[in-house]
Design an enzyme around this catalytic site. Structure first.
Site, short mmCIF file in Angstrom:
data_model
loop_
_atom_site.label_atom_id
_atom_site.label_comp_id
_atom_site.label_asym_id
_atom_site.label_seq_id
_atom_site.Cartn_x
_atom_site.Cartn_y
_atom_site.Cartn_z
N SER A 110 0.90 -1.25 -0.09
CA SER A 110 -0.07 0.11 -0.05
C SER A 110 0.85 1.12 -0.02
O SER A 110 2.11 1.27 0.28
CB SER A 110 -0.89 -0.15 1.33
N TYR A 170 -1.92 -0.73 10.47
CA TYR A 170 -2.12 -1.32 8.99
C TYR A 170 -0.76 -0.62 8.43
O TYR A 170 -0.24 -1.67 7.49
CB TYR A 170 -3.20 -0.45 8.45
#
Length: 268
Positions: A155, A168
């Protein structure tokens, strides 16, 4: 259909919808046989499901319209027995696995000092440990073949800090470490390992995040926007095209790389 990819075999986690589904369909159109692996049951987060069995069955039908074989497997990347069963199924059917797309993942908001251990552990176990769990069962096959391509779905959070997403981001930074280390370890076996780094992707996960936040997916996209290009988020098909490039002949000299799909966000 690509002669380079025709009759290769791809193992895709989190395949039932979103980026995994789009990638499975894109590879199938190029003649790649698919092993679609997904949890196929409701996960920890209310408001959305992480891959129903109906979605897997639908994916199988769509892939096989391209003339390839698609095996579906309900399983959890945290459970070694599930992974072993799916890999053995692939070995029996095809005798090889050429591509691994470590795509399964979750996301949730939370301030670092307010997270509980279960929230932290779930993020790490699925996003980071899960990628290792699957890869450790497939890499030996690729070593025997002396060929393979592994794509880890990280990401932009794997390249920058992000508020309320520390767990995350930590999991996605960890995938970068795995990618670069595996690239070093496996190059001698002609196995390439790369990571992709999308900005927000228009998938059902955004519905879940919006539910938890009491808002809409569109509002989340607008709040997190900072792209140079005038798009709130990328589509799953954009991610699929990036994976397709990395596993194709065009990406044959790429390993240990980070391919960014961020509409210019990280350039700001």
């Amino acid at each position: 259909m690509s002669e380079y990819l025709k009759d290769k075999v791809a193992f895709i986690t989190g395949a039932a919808h979103g980026q995994g589904r789009a990638t499975a369909l894109a590879l199938a159109r190029e003649g790649v046989h698919i092993i679609a692996f997904d949890i196929a049951r409701r996960m920890e987060y209310p408001g959305y499901e992480m891959g129903s069995e109906d979605e897997l069955q639908s994916l199988k039908g769509e892939c096989e319209q391209s003339g390839v074989i698609c095996l579906i497997h309900k399983g959890d990347v945290r459970q070694d027995a599930d992974i072993v069963q799916a890999v053995e199924q692939a070995q029996f059917a095809f005798g090889r696995i050429d591509i691994l797309f470590n795509n399964a993942g979750i996301c949730a908001y939370g301030l670092a000092h307010e997270l509980d251990e279960d929230s932290w552990d779930a993020m790490m176990d699925i996003n980071l440990k899960g990628a290792w769990m699957v890869a450790r069962r497939i890499i030996p096959l690729m070593i025997k073949q002396k060929n393979g391509s592994i794509i880890n779905n990280s990401s932009i959070a794997g390249m920058r800090g992000m508020g309320r997403l520390s767990h995350y981001a930590a999991s996605k930074w960890g995938l970068v470490g795995l990618t670069k280390s595996w690239a070093i370890e496996l190059a001698v076996f002609n196995i390439r390992v790369n990571s992709i780094h999308p900005t927000g992707v228009n998938t059902p996960m955004n519905d879940g995040l919006a539910f938890l936040e009491g808002t809409t997916p569109q509002a989340i996209a607008e709040r997190s926007a900072g792209n140079l290009l005038d798009v709130p988020w990328v589509e799953p098909e954009d991610v699929a095209r990036a994976v397709l490039y990395l596993v194709s002949e065009g990406g044959r000299y790429m390993t240990g790389s980070q391919l960014v799909i961020d509409a210019g966000l990280l350039s700001r």
